[in-house]
Design a protein around this motif. Structure first.
Motif, PDB file in Angstrom:
ATOM      1  N   ASN A 196       8.895   7.019  10.096  1.00 55.14           N
ATOM      2  CA  ASN A 196       8.769   5.643   9.619  1.00 55.14           C
ATOM      3  C   ASN A 196       9.132   4.698  10.743  1.00 55.14           C
ATOM      4  OD1 ASN A 196      11.756   5.272   9.475  1.00 55.14           O
ATOM      5  ND2 ASN A 196      11.549   6.843   7.920  1.00 55.14           N
ATOM      6  N   GLY A 197       8.653   3.478  10.624  1.00 58.55           N
ATOM      7  CA  GLY A 197       8.960   2.476  11.629  1.00 58.55           C
ATOM      8  C   GLY A 197       8.215   1.184  11.393  1.00 58.55           C
ATOM      9  N   PHE A 198       8.452   0.218  12.273  1.00 61.80           N
ATOM     10  CA  PHE A 198       7.745  -1.053  12.225  1.00 61.80           C
ATOM     11  C   PHE A 198       6.333  -0.856  12.777  1.00 61.80           C
ATOM     12  CE2 PHE A 198      12.160  -2.382  12.375  1.00 61.80           C
ATOM     13  CZ  PHE A 198      12.194  -3.424  11.466  1.00 61.80           C
ATOM     14  N   THR A 199       5.351  -1.466  12.138  1.00 61.32           N
ATOM     15  CA  THR A 199       3.988  -1.443  12.670  1.00 61.32           C
ATOM     16  C   THR A 199       3.530  -2.841  13.056  1.00 61.32           C
ATOM     17  OG1 THR A 199       3.143  -1.483  10.410  1.00 61.32           O
ATOM     18  CG2 THR A 199       3.279   0.660  11.492  1.00 61.32           C
ATOM     19  N   ALA A 200       4.294  -3.846  12.661  1.00 63.32           N
ATOM     20  CA  ALA A 200       4.014  -5.227  13.058  1.00 63.32           C
ATOM     21  C   ALA A 200       5.291  -6.038  12.862  1.00 63.32           C
ATOM     22  CB  ALA A 200       2.888  -5.822  12.217  1.00 63.32           C
ATOM     23  N   LYS A 201       5.475  -7.039  13.719  1.00 69.17           N
ATOM     24  CA  LYS A 201       6.575  -7.971  13.513  1.00 69.17           C
ATOM     25  C   LYS A 201       6.250  -9.300  14.182  1.00 69.17           C
ATOM     26  CE  LYS A 201       9.722  -6.198  17.097  1.00 69.17           C
ATOM     27  NZ  LYS A 201      10.022  -7.344  17.904  1.00 69.17           N
ATOM     28  N   ALA A 202       6.647 -10.358  13.499  1.00 68.50           N
ATOM     29  CA  ALA A 202       6.494 -11.722  13.998  1.00 68.50           C
ATOM     30  C   ALA A 202       7.860 -12.396  13.838  1.00 68.50           C
ATOM     31  CB  ALA A 202       5.412 -12.454  13.210  1.00 68.50           C
ATOM     32  N   ALA A 203       7.934 -13.681  14.107  1.00 77.38           N
ATOM     33  CA  ALA A 203       9.211 -14.386  14.002  1.00 77.38           C
ATOM     34  C   ALA A 203       9.755 -14.383  12.579  1.00 77.38           C
ATOM     35  CB  ALA A 203       9.061 -15.818  14.501  1.00 77.38           C
ATOM     36  N   GLY A 204       8.868 -14.374  11.578  1.00 76.67           N
ATOM     37  CA  GLY A 204       9.327 -14.470  10.192  1.00 76.67           C
ATOM     38  C   GLY A 204       8.842 -13.386   9.256  1.00 76.67           C
ATOM     39  N   PHE A 249       7.516  -8.916   8.927  1.00 81.64           N
ATOM     40  CA  PHE A 249       7.401  -7.602   9.539  1.00 81.64           C
ATOM     41  C   PHE A 249       6.739  -6.642   8.560  1.00 81.64           C
ATOM     42  CE2 PHE A 249      11.502  -7.755   7.450  1.00 81.64           C
ATOM     43  CZ  PHE A 249      11.587  -6.544   6.776  1.00 81.64           C
ATOM     44  N   GLU A 250       6.179  -5.567   9.113  1.00 82.75           N
ATOM     45  CA  GLU A 250       5.572  -4.527   8.297  1.00 82.75           C
ATOM     46  C   GLU A 250       6.181  -3.190   8.687  1.00 82.75           C
ATOM     47  OE1 GLU A 250       1.155  -4.033   7.157  1.00 82.75           O
ATOM     48  OE2 GLU A 250       1.450  -2.670   8.862  1.00 82.75           O
ATOM     49  N   VAL A 251       6.462  -2.358   7.685  1.00 77.06           N
ATOM     50  CA  VAL A 251       6.976  -1.015   7.911  1.00 77.06           C
ATOM     51  C   VAL A 251       6.033  -0.005   7.261  1.00 77.06           C
ATOM     52  CG1 VAL A 251       9.394  -1.675   8.155  1.00 77.06           C
ATOM     53  CG2 VAL A 251       8.477  -1.223   5.881  1.00 77.06           C
ATOM     54  N   THR A 303      11.876   6.683  -1.342  1.00 78.00           N
ATOM     55  CA  THR A 303      12.602   6.229  -2.525  1.00 78.00           C
ATOM     56  C   THR A 303      13.078   4.797  -2.307  1.00 78.00           C
ATOM     57  OG1 THR A 303      13.304   8.498  -2.935  1.00 78.00           O
ATOM     58  CG2 THR A 303      14.517   6.755  -4.078  1.00 78.00           C
ATOM     59  N   ARG A 304      13.639   4.523  -1.114  1.00 80.91           N
ATOM     60  CA  ARG A 304      14.087   3.178  -0.752  1.00 80.91           C
ATOM     61  C   ARG A 304      13.858   2.936   0.724  1.00 80.91           C
ATOM     62  NH1 ARG A 304      19.880   3.215  -3.764  1.00 80.91           N
ATOM     63  NH2 ARG A 304      20.337   1.455  -2.443  1.00 80.91           N
ATOM     64  N   TRP A 305      13.447   1.702   1.048  1.00 78.34           N
ATOM     65  CA  TRP A 305      13.333   1.237   2.431  1.00 78.34           C
ATOM     66  C   TRP A 305      14.658   0.599   2.829  1.00 78.34           C
ATOM     67  CZ3 TRP A 305       9.165   2.338   5.283  1.00 78.34           C
ATOM     68  CH2 TRP A 305       7.935   2.523   4.649  1.00 78.34           C
ATOM     69  N   LEU A 306      15.078   0.809   4.070  1.00 75.91           N
ATOM     70  CA  LEU A 306      16.283   0.198   4.624  1.00 75.91           C
ATOM     71  C   LEU A 306      15.905  -0.374   5.988  1.00 75.91           C
ATOM     72  CD1 LEU A 306      18.539   3.270   3.856  1.00 75.91           C
ATOM     73  CD2 LEU A 306      18.349   1.209   2.445  1.00 75.91           C
ATOM     74  N   GLY A 340       0.833  -1.196   0.000  1.00 78.46           N
ATOM     75  CA  GLY A 340       0.000   0.000   0.000  1.00 78.46           C
ATOM     76  C   GLY A 340       0.864   1.240   0.000  1.00 78.46           C
ATOM     77  N   LEU A 341       0.251   2.380  -0.153  1.00 76.28           N
ATOM     78  CA  LEU A 341       0.990   3.630  -0.138  1.00 76.28           C
ATOM     79  C   LEU A 341       1.620   3.827   1.237  1.00 76.28           C
ATOM     80  CD1 LEU A 341       1.777   6.157  -1.704  1.00 76.28           C
ATOM     81  CD2 LEU A 341      -0.305   7.234  -0.847  1.00 76.28           C
ATOM     82  N   GLY A 342       2.942   3.870   1.283  1.00 78.03           N
ATOM     83  CA  GLY A 342       3.653   4.036   2.539  1.00 78.03           C
ATOM     84  C   GLY A 342       3.711   2.796   3.402  1.00 78.03           C
ATOM     85  N   VAL A 343       3.407   1.626   2.838  1.00 76.29           N
ATOM     86  CA  VAL A 343       3.387   0.377   3.611  1.00 76.29           C
ATOM     87  C   VAL A 343       4.104  -0.718   2.818  1.00 76.29           C
ATOM     88  CG1 VAL A 343       1.953  -1.343   4.782  1.00 76.29           C
ATOM     89  CG2 VAL A 343       1.119   1.005   4.525  1.00 76.29           C
ATOM     90  N   ALA A 344       4.954  -1.478   3.492  1.00 73.96           N
ATOM     91  CA  ALA A 344       5.626  -2.613   2.875  1.00 73.96           C
ATOM     92  C   ALA A 344       5.744  -3.743   3.888  1.00 73.96           C
ATOM     93  CB  ALA A 344       7.005  -2.220   2.373  1.00 73.96           C
ATOM     94  N   THR A 345       5.835  -4.972   3.372  1.00 78.64           N
ATOM     95  CA  THR A 345       5.940  -6.159   4.218  1.00 78.64           C
ATOM     96  C   THR A 345       7.132  -6.991   3.779  1.00 78.64           C
ATOM     97  OG1 THR A 345       3.548  -6.199   4.510  1.00 78.64           O
ATOM     98  CG2 THR A 345       4.738  -8.213   5.040  1.00 78.64           C
ATOM     99  N   GLY A 346       7.942  -7.406   4.751  1.00 78.91           N
ATOM    100  CA  GLY A 346       9.082  -8.258   4.472  1.00 78.91           C
ATOM    101  C   GLY A 346       8.888  -9.647   5.054  1.00 78.91           C
TER     102      GLY A 346
END
Length: 108
Positions: free
Chosen positions: A67-75, A77-79, A98-101, A29-35
């Motif tokens: 910016n920051g984490f909004t969720a995280k589990a063992a495997g 995460f969402e930023v 431009t880029r997430w780090l 989503g806009l401003g949201v990413a999941t790893g």
């Protein structure tokens, strides 16, 4: 100890520029990413860091970007990233950098 994962990903796509121990990256989503981490942590109790590279005009005296984490589990995460415009919380927007780090520290 060393980071158990790190990622450098484009802000508005699924493209990973470089990473360690990352299975995938999703623009959700806009401003949201999941790893998704390739080798999970032993629990959700790991320490993470997220920052961005942003070459847009949002980075000026009139705007504040958070910016920051909004969720995280063992495997997984969402930023998220939000920009507050003109110094008022009444005017804010979700924004893609431009880029997430991001990186994480803990035990597997």
């Amino acid at each position: 100890s060393a980071a158990k994962f790190w990622v450098d990903a484009l802000g508005n796509s699924t493209t990973i520029n470089g990473s360690y121990n990352m299975a995938s990256w999703a623009d959700t989503g806009l401003g949201v990413a999941t790893g998704t981490i390739a080798t999970d942590f032993s629990s959700a109790s790991w320490c993470g860091q997220v920052s961005v590279l942003d070459a847009t005009t949002r980075w000026n005296a009139a705007n504040s970007t958070f910016n920051g984490f909004t969720a995280k589990a063992a495997g997984t995460f969402e930023v998220r990233q939000v920009t507050i415009q003109d110094g008022t919380t009444a005017v804010y927007t979700m924004t893609d950098p431009t880029r997430w780090l991001a990186s994480g520290f803990g035990d597997h």
